[in-house]
Scaffold this motif. Structure first.
Motif, mmCIF file in Angstrom:
data_model
loop_
_atom_site.group_PDB
_atom_site.id
_atom_site.type_symbol
_atom_site.label_atom_id
_atom_site.label_comp_id
_atom_site.label_asym_id
_atom_site.label_seq_id
_atom_site.Cartn_x
_atom_site.Cartn_y
_atom_site.Cartn_z
ATOM 1 N N ALA A 111 -3.012 -3.201 -12.988
ATOM 2 C CA ALA A 111 -2.778 -4.244 -12.189
ATOM 3 C C ALA A 111 -3.878 -4.596 -11.238
ATOM 4 O O ALA A 111 -3.102 -5.758 -10.500
ATOM 5 N N GLY A 112 -4.771 -4.050 -10.881
ATOM 6 C CA GLY A 112 -5.924 -4.673 -9.749
ATOM 7 C C GLY A 112 -5.707 -4.358 -8.735
ATOM 8 O O GLY A 112 -6.379 -4.356 -7.835
ATOM 9 N N LEU A 113 -4.846 -3.123 -8.371
ATOM 10 C CA LEU A 113 -4.826 -2.743 -7.368
ATOM 11 C C LEU A 113 -5.833 -1.331 -6.831
ATOM 12 O O LEU A 113 -5.781 -0.760 -5.849
ATOM 13 N N VAL A 132 1.033 -10.279 -13.687
ATOM 14 C CA VAL A 132 1.371 -9.159 -13.486
ATOM 15 C C VAL A 132 2.454 -8.848 -12.241
ATOM 16 O O VAL A 132 2.233 -8.930 -11.374
ATOM 17 N N GLY A 133 3.034 -8.229 -13.367
ATOM 18 C CA GLY A 133 4.637 -7.694 -12.078
ATOM 19 C C GLY A 133 4.027 -6.074 -12.020
ATOM 20 O O GLY A 133 4.280 -5.548 -12.846
ATOM 21 N N PHE A 134 4.062 -5.268 -11.247
ATOM 22 C CA PHE A 134 4.027 -4.110 -10.833
ATOM 23 C C PHE A 134 5.564 -3.606 -10.069
ATOM 24 O O PHE A 134 5.348 -3.735 -8.565
ATOM 25 N N GLU A 136 6.600 -0.887 -8.302
ATOM 26 C CA GLU A 136 6.058 0.334 -7.725
ATOM 27 C C GLU A 136 7.787 2.157 -7.977
ATOM 28 O O GLU A 136 8.217 2.195 -8.238
ATOM 29 N N ILE A 182 8.173 -0.141 -1.669
ATOM 30 C CA ILE A 182 8.021 -0.215 0.048
ATOM 31 C C ILE A 182 8.647 -1.404 -0.026
ATOM 32 O O ILE A 182 7.369 -2.750 0.234
ATOM 33 N N PHE A 183 9.318 -1.601 1.303
ATOM 34 C CA PHE A 183 10.201 -2.889 2.265
ATOM 35 C C PHE A 183 10.161 -2.871 2.905
ATOM 36 O O PHE A 183 9.817 -1.931 4.381
ATOM 37 N N LEU A 223 8.148 -12.793 -2.543
ATOM 38 C CA LEU A 223 7.153 -12.676 -3.843
ATOM 39 C C LEU A 223 7.342 -14.003 -4.615
ATOM 40 O O LEU A 223 5.749 -14.143 -5.704
#
Lengths: 305, 226
Positions: free
Chosen positions: B48-50, B68-70, B72, B76-77, B90
């Motif tokens: 993802a490039g994270l 990319v849609g990741f 998790e 986290i909100f 988003l």
């Protein structure tokens, strides 16, 4: 319980280490900074002891955090929990009480201890089920979220305008305007999760520009009505009022850049000091803004490009 | 196509990924299985490039992360952010001017309520909905079936199939083998930072059997329960 407090102290030392300053330098510095800030406040106004006591209570508020208390509840029995909460509140408030005694302000000092103990009884199971309407709904997320958390502060700032105009107190009006800007700046103090940056499909420069533009638009929505009132109510001070507004915009830009210059961590102690000094001597921002911008681009590049 | 070449990742002295070579084609669903700590999430974050890494990830896109849609494992909100605002953020981040999310609200989520108050399953559904609204090409779903009810489980399975039909690439990790065998074309088994086995549909049953045969042995005898 002993272990809990030694663990908290260890966590505090780790936080200092992560902030990039060795504990043997940071601890004396924090004590000196606390004493200097206290002295400064007591020189400013006759009501300083009460303002000081209120500041002390605000320092305690994070300890009443809902999630934190829920976790403690799972670890400790009810009796132990309240004992622990009272002890930690009193430890935190102790330096304030000591300084109040030093200034011979015994009444607020004496009041602070029972209030600190009472604050442990703050309801911590608050779930904000009812959605508070935010004018920044279409500008997620800093202002939409921040507005909901600090609407009462913003409301207080606007209410302060009433006595400011009625008793023709320009300083009070300017204080209210500064309060709006400081509240807006507070929305940028905590770094968000990395995924909230990663989702952006744009260059680092573009990302920072978008964040700064959003900050300026939103703070304008909050502050312009007050600015207009100030300009009309205090026409003799128009230039100073406009300068305060302009300075507020510069502070907003700088806080956005400062946040991302340390990202994904919180601002380190040296960065915080640099930022704090710049707030006192705004000309320093001519140097600090490019520095924070450069650092922010370096920190964000791996996530965005 | 996405090609991963000799992907390595270390945290301090600990090497988590020890040279991964994989390729992913559009229109295929890939399962990634492995025990906790095997390196699945680290691999996903690297794709993802994270996460920064050594090695190379090549794709036809100039910057893969923007496609990319990741999802998790535990999305986290932010405190006091509504579901609607999360979706708006988003979309805005990808320059998509979308305001009306009711039509895409397959899970009937209360979008005008704070996302932090959603149940675990609802949070996952909201995050999944967000990744779909972003019109991504690669979907990385880290444990998408964890914490969701059986009904939502079926919907997610159908969504994955729809993504495949739309020629998207999907990577899924799951501890529930049946959910992977229902949706995946190929499953890669990761152990200690390496891909040790890759099987297509014909080999799913054997892989399932192999994973079940894991035995904790005498370690359990050492556990004292008071």
């Amino acid at each position: 319980m002993k272990y809990y407090f030694s663990l908290q102290f260890k966590r505090f030392l780790r936080w200092l280490a992560d902030s990039g300053v060795p504990a043997f330098i940071a601890l004396p510095f924090l004590i000196i900074a606390f004493l200097a800030a206290s002295k400064w406040l007591f020189i400013q106004t006759a009501f300083s002891s009460w303002i000081y006591a209120i500041v002390a209570m605000f320092v305690l508020l994070p300890l009443s955090d809902q999630l934190r208390n829920a976790q403690l509840k799972m670890l400790f029995s009810n009796g132990q929990l309240w004992q622990l909460r009272i002890i930690e509140n009193i430890i935190l408030v102790a330096p304030f009480v000591a300084y109040l005694c030093f200034e011979q302000q015994f009444l607020p000092a004496a009041g602070l201890v029972p209030v600190a103990a009472l604050l442990t009884r703050l309801p911590t199971n608050v779930r904000y089920a009812k959605v508070f309407p935010s004018p920044f709904r279409k500008f997620p997320f800093e202002f939409s979220v921040g507005f909901r958390k600090t609407a009462w502060v913003l409301g207080t700032a606007y209410l302060l305008m009433i006595p400011a105009i009625l008793v023709v107190n320009y300083n009070l009006g300017v204080f209210a305007l500064i309060m709006i800007f400081l509240t807006g700046m507070s929305y940028y103090l905590k770094p968000e999760s990395q995924t909230y940056v990663w989702i952006y499909a744009c260059s680092v420069q573009n990302f920072l520009l978008r964040k700064m533009a959003t900050a300026l638009i939103c703070i304008s929505i909050l502050s312009l009505p007050m600015l207009l009132i100030m300009l009309m109510a205090f026409p003799d001070f128009r230039l100073i009022t406009l300068a305060v507004q302009l300075l507020g915009y510069i502070f907003m830009i700088s806080v956005v850049l400062a946040k991302y210059s340390a990202y994904p961590n919180e601002m380190s102690i040296p960065q915080g000091i640099l930022y704090g000094v710049s707030l006192t001597f705004p000309l320093l921002f001519l140097l600090v803004i490019p520095l924070f911008y450069y650092k922010a681009t370096r920190k964000l590049k791996p996530l965005l490009e | 196509m996405i090609a991963i070449r000799n992907l390595r990742k270390s945290y301090g002295g600990k090497t988590v990924l020890k040279g991964i070579d994989l390729s992913f084609e559009p229109g295929f669903v890939y399962g990634i299985v492995g025990q906790n700590g095997a390196g699945k999430t680290t691999l996903f974050k690297a794709v993802a490039g994270l996460e920064e890494f050594e090695g190379a990830i090549e794709s036809s896109h100039e910057l893969l992360k923007n496609h990319v849609g990741f999802l998790e494992t535990n999305p986290i909100f932010l405190s006091r952010m509504t579901g609607w605002e999360y979706l708006k953020l988003l979309c805005a981040a990808r320059n998509i001017k979308e305001d009306n999310f009711e039509e895409e609200n397959l899970f009937d989520l209360p979008l005008d309520e704070y996302a932090e108050n959603y149940s675990t399953g609802m949070k996952k559904k909201l995050a999944l909905m967000g990744t779909i609204l972003q019109r991504n090409e690669l979907f990385i779903l880290d444990e998408p079936f964890n914490g969701v009810d059986i009904y939502s489980n079926l919907i997610i399975t159908k969504i994955v199939r729809k993504l495949k039909a739309a020629n998207k690439t999907v990577l899924i990790s799951s501890h529930i083998f049946s959910t992977l065998s229902d949706t995946c074309d190929i499953i890669h088994l990761i152990e200690e930072g390496k891909v040790v086995k890759s099987v297509d549909r014909d080999g799913f049953a054997d892989l399932d059997q192999e994973m079940r045969s894991f035995d904790i042995g005498e370690k359990l005898d050492r556990l004292s329960i008071f």
